[in-house]
Scaffold this active site. Structure first.
Site, short mmCIF file in Angstrom:
data_model
loop_
_atom_site.label_atom_id
_atom_site.label_comp_id
_atom_site.label_asym_id
_atom_site.label_seq_id
_atom_site.Cartn_x
_atom_site.Cartn_y
_atom_site.Cartn_z
N ASN A 42 0.84 -1.20 0.00
CA ASN A 42 0.00 0.00 0.00
C ASN A 42 0.87 1.25 0.00
OD1 ASN A 42 0.59 -0.81 2.68
ND2 ASN A 42 -1.15 0.30 3.51
N ALA A 46 -1.44 12.00 1.67
CA ALA A 46 -2.14 12.98 2.50
C ALA A 46 -3.55 13.23 1.99
CB ALA A 46 -1.35 14.28 2.53
N GLU A 55 -2.98 -4.76 -3.07
CA GLU A 55 -3.46 -5.66 -4.13
C GLU A 55 -3.44 -4.94 -5.48
OE1 GLU A 55 -4.80 -4.96 -1.20
OE2 GLU A 55 -6.11 -6.54 -0.48
N1 THU Z 1 -5.18 -1.84 2.67
C1 THU Z 1 -4.60 -2.58 1.68
O1 THU Z 1 -3.60 -2.16 1.09
N2 THU Z 1 -5.15 -3.77 1.37
C2 THU Z 1 -6.19 -4.36 2.06
O2 THU Z 1 -6.59 -5.47 1.73
C3 THU Z 1 -6.82 -3.65 3.18
C4 THU Z 1 -6.39 -2.24 3.38
C5 THU Z 1 -4.56 -0.57 3.05
C6 THU Z 1 -5.29 0.68 2.66
C7 THU Z 1 -4.73 1.67 3.66
O3 THU Z 1 -3.47 2.16 3.20
C8 THU Z 1 -4.48 0.83 4.91
O4 THU Z 1 -4.45 -0.51 4.47
C9 THU Z 1 -5.51 0.99 5.99
O5 THU Z 1 -6.78 0.93 5.50
#
Ligand code: THU
Length: 128
Positions: A42, A46, A55
């Site tokens: 991820n 900001a 994903e």
């Molecule tokens: N997030 C992901 O990257 N994948 C997931 O399956 C769930 C949530 C990230 C989005 C955000 O940067 C952080 O986790 C918290 O929501």
């Protein structure tokens, strides 16, 4: 490749995440039919809407390399007691490429659960 091996690759990707706002790092490893794996993490911003999930980053890596024959994806979070299941948008993104992709959702302690994309997103919207 075993589930544990794919989860381990996702764990390594998770450590590269940029998540200063949530403090919740996520790594993803997506496997193609011949065993090739692409990773993503991820990337927060900001501006909320400019963040991308692990994903989607992994899918973008694979598509950029000319691949979309996905069979399985492992998703690993940095913390929390819950299994890291993909958000609604990511479910739709994964469904685009395979109607029966396997989704391995880990917890921070290494335990994981296996789902099929069809089960996570029933009656998904599709045009083809
Ligand atoms: N997030 C992901 O990257 N994948 C997931 O399956 C769930 C949530 C990230 C989005 C955000 O940067 C952080 O986790 C918290 O929501």
């Amino acid at each position: 490749m075993t589930d544990k091996e794919l989860l381990s690759i996702a764990f390594d990707a998770m450590q590269k995440a940029y998540a200063p706002y949530s403090g919740y790092k996520v790594g993803a490893a997506i496997e193609c039919s011949d065993g090739t794996v692409f990773t993503g993490c991820n990337v927060e911003n900001a501006v909320n809407g400019a963040s991308i999930c692990a994903e989607q980053a992994a899918v973008a890596q694979a598509i950029g390399a000319g691949r979309h024959d996905f069979i399985r994806i492992a998703i690993v979070p940095s913390r929390g007691d819950e299994y890291c299941t993909p958000c609604g948008t990511c479910r739709q993104v994964l469904f685009e490429f395979s109607k029966d992709m396997e989704i391995l959702c880990a917890r921070a302690d290494g335990r994981y659960a296996s789902y099929k994309i069809n089960g996570l997103l029933p009656y998904a919207f599709h045009l083809k």
